[in-house]
Design an enzyme around this catalytic site. Structure first.
Site, mmCIF file in Angstrom:
data_model
loop_
_atom_site.group_PDB
_atom_site.id
_atom_site.type_symbol
_atom_site.label_atom_id
_atom_site.label_comp_id
_atom_site.label_asym_id
_atom_site.label_seq_id
_atom_site.Cartn_x
_atom_site.Cartn_y
_atom_site.Cartn_z
ATOM 1 N N ASP A 47 -11.634 19.491 -5.808
ATOM 2 C CA ASP A 47 -12.953 19.270 -5.208
ATOM 3 C C ASP A 47 -13.501 20.430 -4.389
ATOM 4 O OD1 ASP A 47 -12.598 16.790 -6.322
ATOM 5 O OD2 ASP A 47 -12.390 15.711 -4.431
ATOM 6 N N LYS B 251 -14.007 13.176 -11.706
ATOM 7 C CA LYS B 251 -13.445 11.934 -11.183
ATOM 8 C C LYS B 251 -14.468 11.237 -10.296
ATOM 9 C CE LYS B 251 -11.100 14.179 -7.243
ATOM 10 N NZ LYS B 251 -11.699 13.455 -6.124
ATOM 11 N N CYS C 178 -8.705 13.304 -0.768
ATOM 12 C CA CYS C 178 -8.568 13.521 -2.210
ATOM 13 C C CYS C 178 -7.285 14.257 -2.581
ATOM 14 C CB CYS C 178 -9.790 14.252 -2.751
ATOM 15 S SG CYS C 178 -11.285 13.227 -2.699
#
Length: 230
Positions: free
Chosen positions: A26, A138, A171
């Protein structure tokens, strides 16, 4: 080289380059860049931004070794149909974070908070994927939830995961937990992950990984192992 020994905790990590991948979690504009959603919410993104150069160095060495590079990219469809059911926690927290709201992106385009194919979810330029890298979209914290990540890693024969990215306690940790449950071997590079919620959250994840979910090391220990083995 068949394997490298990386100085780490709770013990040295034996890395097998032929079975290893670097995972970049991310590292996208909403979480890293000025003008992104995290900064707009009042959080300081400087700690996350400071990981960009260490991650870039790791990627350079990884590609020289022939390691696979995997990017996770968190975001949602334009209609937010993958956000979750009405009362799901995922939906509630992301609505509070203004998911889907239009914004004027710093590059002059019209962005939307955490929506795919906008400036907001684009991987930052310094870490942009190259041809042959794997990019996995995702819609939940873990890179394994409702994605093809597990299948793709197994097809590549990958078992050792070098973990980088943001945020440490959400995450990154979620992905590490799911990796361990699937018998992958996660190595968390502690200077290549960061946490805008505060250092205590970062440190808690590092401790949990060392005790229960994998191994930790600084990126210099990995790079030293590469040099020593070359």
């Amino acid at each position: 080289m068949d394997q490298l020994t990386v100085v780490g905790r709770p013990e040295p990590f034996v890395l097998r380059p032929s079975r290893a991948a670097v995972v970049v979690v991310d590292m996208q504009n909403d979480f890293v860049s000025p003008g992104g959603a995290v900064e707009a919410s009042g959080h300081d993104v400087s700690a996350v931004a400071a990981t960009v150069e260490p991650i870039a160095r790791v990627l350079t060495f990884a590609r020289r070794l022939g390691l696979r590079v995997v990017y996770l990219q968190h975001g949602y469809r334009p209609d937010l149909s993958d956000l979750g059911t009405e009362l799901s926690k995922n939906r509630l927290i992301h609505l509070a974070a203004r998911v889907g709201q239009p914004v004027s992106a710093p590059d002059g385009t019209e962005g939307r908070v955490l929506v795919h194919d906008t400036w907001n979810t684009r991987i930052v330029d310094r870490l942009a994927p190259l041809a042959g890298d794997l990019v996995v979209r995702k819609s939940r914290f873990s890179g394994f939830h409702d994605t093809m990540l597990d299948d793709q890693l197994r097809q590549l024969g990958v078992e050792d995961l070098i973990m980088t990215g943001c945020t440490t306690s959400i995450c990154v940790e979620s992905t590490i937990r799911d990796a361990m449950f699937r018998d992958y071997r996660p190595l968390l590079l502690t200077d290549c992950v960061a946490e805008p919620q505060g250092r205590a959250y970062h440190d808690a994840t590092v401790g949990l990984v060392e005790s229960s979910f994998g191994w930790t090391a600084e990126s210099v220990a990995l790079l030293d192992a590469v040099v020593a083995g070359s």
